[in-house]
Structures are given as structure tokens and as C-alpha cells.
Design an enzyme around this catalytic site. Structure first.
Site, PDB file in Angstrom:
ATOM      1  N   CYS A  36      78.751  75.520  77.260  1.00 52.92           N
ATOM      2  CA  CYS A  36      80.167  75.160  77.390  1.00 52.92           C
ATOM      3  C   CYS A  36      80.479  73.985  76.444  1.00 52.92           C
ATOM      4  CB  CYS A  36      80.404  74.745  78.834  1.00 52.92           C
ATOM      5  SG  CYS A  36      82.039  74.123  79.171  1.00 52.92           S
ATOM      6  N   HIS A  80      85.375  80.736  74.721  1.00 52.37           N
ATOM      7  CA  HIS A  80      86.224  81.930  74.819  1.00 52.37           C
ATOM      8  C   HIS A  80      86.776  82.405  73.477  1.00 52.37           C
ATOM      9  CE1 HIS A  80      85.941  80.795  78.948  1.00 52.37           C
ATOM     10  NE2 HIS A  80      86.830  81.678  79.367  1.00 52.37           N
ATOM     11  N   GLU A 136      90.711  85.343  79.667  1.00 46.86           N
ATOM     12  CA  GLU A 136      90.122  85.803  80.932  1.00 46.86           C
ATOM     13  C   GLU A 136      90.934  86.923  81.568  1.00 46.86           C
ATOM     14  OE1 GLU A 136      88.988  82.564  83.473  1.00 46.86           O
ATOM     15  OE2 GLU A 136      87.528  81.866  81.986  1.00 46.86           O
ATOM     16  N   ASP A 159      77.123  77.464  81.746  1.00 45.55           N
ATOM     17  CA  ASP A 159      78.532  77.350  81.334  1.00 45.55           C
ATOM     18  C   ASP A 159      79.390  77.136  82.573  1.00 45.55           C
ATOM     19  OD1 ASP A 159      80.747  77.597  79.398  1.00 45.55           O
ATOM     20  OD2 ASP A 159      81.233  79.390  80.541  1.00 45.55           O
ATOM     21  N   SER A 160      80.638  76.766  82.340  1.00 47.16           N
ATOM     22  CA  SER A 160      81.577  76.577  83.444  1.00 47.16           C
ATOM     23  C   SER A 160      81.950  77.909  84.099  1.00 47.16           C
ATOM     24  CB  SER A 160      82.840  75.909  82.909  1.00 47.16           C
ATOM     25  OG  SER A 160      83.372  76.671  81.847  1.00 47.16           O
ATOM     26  N   CYS A 205      85.197  76.399  71.556  1.00 47.14           N
ATOM     27  CA  CYS A 205      85.325  76.837  72.956  1.00 47.14           C
ATOM     28  C   CYS A 205      84.640  78.187  73.093  1.00 47.14           C
ATOM     29  CB  CYS A 205      86.813  76.964  73.325  1.00 47.14           C
ATOM     30  SG  CYS A 205      87.076  77.637  74.976  1.00 47.14           S
TER      31      CYS A 205
HETATM   32  N1  DGL Z   1      83.582  76.908  78.636  1.00 43.60           N
HETATM   33  C1  DGL Z   1      84.710  76.063  78.286  1.00 43.60           C
HETATM   34  C2  DGL Z   1      84.510  75.488  76.878  1.00 43.60           C
HETATM   35  O1  DGL Z   1      83.815  76.047  76.051  1.00 43.60           O
HETATM   36  C3  DGL Z   1      86.027  76.822  78.393  1.00 43.60           C
HETATM   37  C4  DGL Z   1      86.417  77.184  79.810  1.00 43.60           C
HETATM   38  C5  DGL Z   1      86.622  75.985  80.696  1.00 43.60           C
HETATM   39  O2  DGL Z   1      87.519  75.166  80.431  1.00 43.60           O
HETATM   40  O3  DGL Z   1      85.877  75.873  81.667  1.00 43.60           O
HETATM   41  O4  DGL Z   1      85.041  74.438  76.593  1.00 43.60           O
END
Ligand code: DGL
Length: 275
Positions: A69, A196, A162, A6-7, A194
């Protein structure tokens, strides 16, 4: 070993769902915090980063890689799948959510929320349209002939989650603003596109009302893996099963461990790596 990429720490919501199903599997998590958020990068930049991070997990011996992600799945899943040609298997989180939404929708009015990058890629709409002929079988007579997709970028939600402000008044106000056009369009199914958003799921469900089915891409991805592993026993066999977990981050391990623990719902210790 399964590699989950993930990012940042958001993908731990996906890992959490996997752990519920398969606690014995070995997992290696990689959060590219140094380059997060991906949601505001161009597709070209995301592509480059995903290739780099997936390559790292392959070098570490992962035999199945999950691009957790949504932004990375939307922009770059196909790129890495074509590059590695099934060696190893690389899966994303979009298609499971799309399949689930098409099965659940009563009227064919589907909403999607996510980062700006995911919405700009139009990947959700494209996949919903691609799979609808096989999966869209609404029982209600008043249902649309073809699914209608309403997408809404919600770029401010990631930083608020976050900051741990999932229950703050300001987050509720923001959610209400973002969800208004989806409510106005009478969506009957809403995809949380997403990593989050599962942390806001209860509030989103409350705001959308009981008649709207809310689908978490994290849960859909973990649910889909069960069927996938049954159909691909060789992939299942290739996963080592000693209950081992490794957490890597490309930036500050202290922050990763602290926030990541909240996303995963258990204490973790992250280690910094150069990718
Ligand atoms: N992990 C990203 C997503 O699911 C959200 C956070 C980011 O923008 O890096 O799109």
C-alpha cells in the site's frame, strides 16, 4: 514465505507483478479491508494499523514482507523497519517507483498521483529529492538542474476503481480533471503512487500523451525485487517455494474474493482473520 500487506485488495496489483516473476514462491496476502481506505486516515492511525498487520504476518512465518500500500509505505514503512530491524526484511513500494522515475525522466519534471494521505506525507517528493543526486542523469540539455515534483491527490479514484468503473464516462471526466494540472505543468514522467491506479494506467497514458512516461509503483516494486534478491541471497534462500498462496482479509471474505479476483486477474478465495 513472502507476506504482502495492503489496506484492502489494491495490493493484489503488486502481487500480480510478483507472481509473474516468481510463481514458485509461497505468498501470504493480507488485506485490511475492515480499516480501509487508509488514504483518508491520519498518519498516526496508519502507523498503528501497519504495525498490527505486519506483526500478524510475522507471527504467520513470513520471512520477507512487502508493504504494498502506497499510503502505508509513505506513512509507516520506516516505523516497522526500525521496529523489526531487518528480522524480517520489510520493503515498501515508494523507493522502487522513485528510482525508476529518476532514471526515466528526460527533463526532471516529475508528477505523482496518489491518495490524500500519500500526498500529505510528502514522502514521494522527499525520496525523489534524496535519490536525485545519484540517479538523475538527464541526457537532454534543456533538462532542469534539479528535479521538480508536482503532486496531486486523487481521492475519488479508489472508490470508482473498486466499483469496477474503470471505463465509465464519469471516471474519465474525473481523471481529466485530476490530470489537468500535471499536464499544464508539462510533467514528462508520472508516478502512479497508489495500488489501484494500474487498473487505470492505459487511460492515464492516453490522456497524458505518448511523450509522458507513466510509472506504476506496483510494477516498479516487483522489478526492483529481482535485483534485491540477487544482492541478498540469504533473504532469497529463506523464502519457501511450493507455489502456495493464502489470502486473508480482516473483513467480508465474499467481497474480498470477488473484487480481489479482478485486481489479481484470477479467481481467489479469501479467508477472514482477526488481526
Ligand atoms: N492501497 C492504498 C494506496 O496504495 C489505496 C487504498 C486506500 O486508501 O486504502 O495508497
Amino acid at each position: 514465505m513472502i507476506g504482502i500487506f495492503d489496506s484492502g485488495f489494491g495490493g493484489l496489483t503488486v502481487m500480480k507483478e510478483y507472481l509473474k516473476k516468481y510463481p514458485d514462491f509461497d505468498y501470504m496476502y493480507l488485506g485490511d479491508q475492515a480499516n480501509a481506505p487508509y488514504g483518508s486516515h491520519s498518519a498516526e492511525r496508519v502507523n498503528k494499523l501497519v504495525v498490527q498487520n505486519v506483526e500478524f504476518l510475522i507471527q504467520k512465518g513470513c520471512t520477507l514482507i512487502i508493504v504494498a500500500c502506497n499510503t502505508a509505505s509513505a506513512d509507516a514503512l520506516r516505523v516497522v523497519q526500525q521496529k523489526y530491524k531487518g528480522k524480517p526484511t520489510i520493503l515498501g513500494v515508494l523507493i522502487p517507483a522513485v528510482e525508476e522515475a529518476l532514471k526515466q525522466t528526460r527533463f526532471g519534471n516529475i508528477g505523482v498521483i496518489g491518495t490524500r494521505g500519500t500526498m500529505d506525507s510528502n514522502a514521494y517528493e522527499r525520496e525523489l529529492k534524496k535519490y536525485e543526486k545519484d540517479l538523475y542523469k538527464p541526457s537532454d540539455k534543456r533538462a532542469l538542474k534539479s528535479v521538480k515534483v508536482i503532486q496531486k491527490a486523487c481521492p475519488l479514484l479508489v472508490p470508482f476503481v473498486e466499483e469496477g468503473m474503470t471505463k465509465a464516462m464519469v471516471t474519465r471526466m474525473m481523471l481529466r480533471t485530476y490530470l489537468r494540472p500535471l499536464k499544464g505543468a508539462h510533467v514528462d514522467t508520472l508516478i502512479l503512487g497508489c495500488t489501484h491506479y494500474p487498473l487505470l494506467q492505459k487511460e492515464i497514458e492516453r490522456m497524458m500523451g505518448r511523450q509522458v512516461k507513466v510509472i506504476s509503483s506496483a510494477k516498479a516494486a516487483a522489478d526492483a525485487i529481482e535485483d534485491y534478491l540477487k544482492r541478498h541471497p540469504n533473504v532469497e534462500k529463506g523464502i519457501t517455494k511450493n507455489g502456495k498462496r493464502t489470502y486473508y482479509t480482516t473483513d467480508c471474505p465474499e467481497r474480498f474474493s470477488e473484487l480481489g479476483g479482478k485486481f489479481l486477474g484470477k479467481k481467489i478465495v479469501g479467508e477472514r482473520v482477526e488481526v
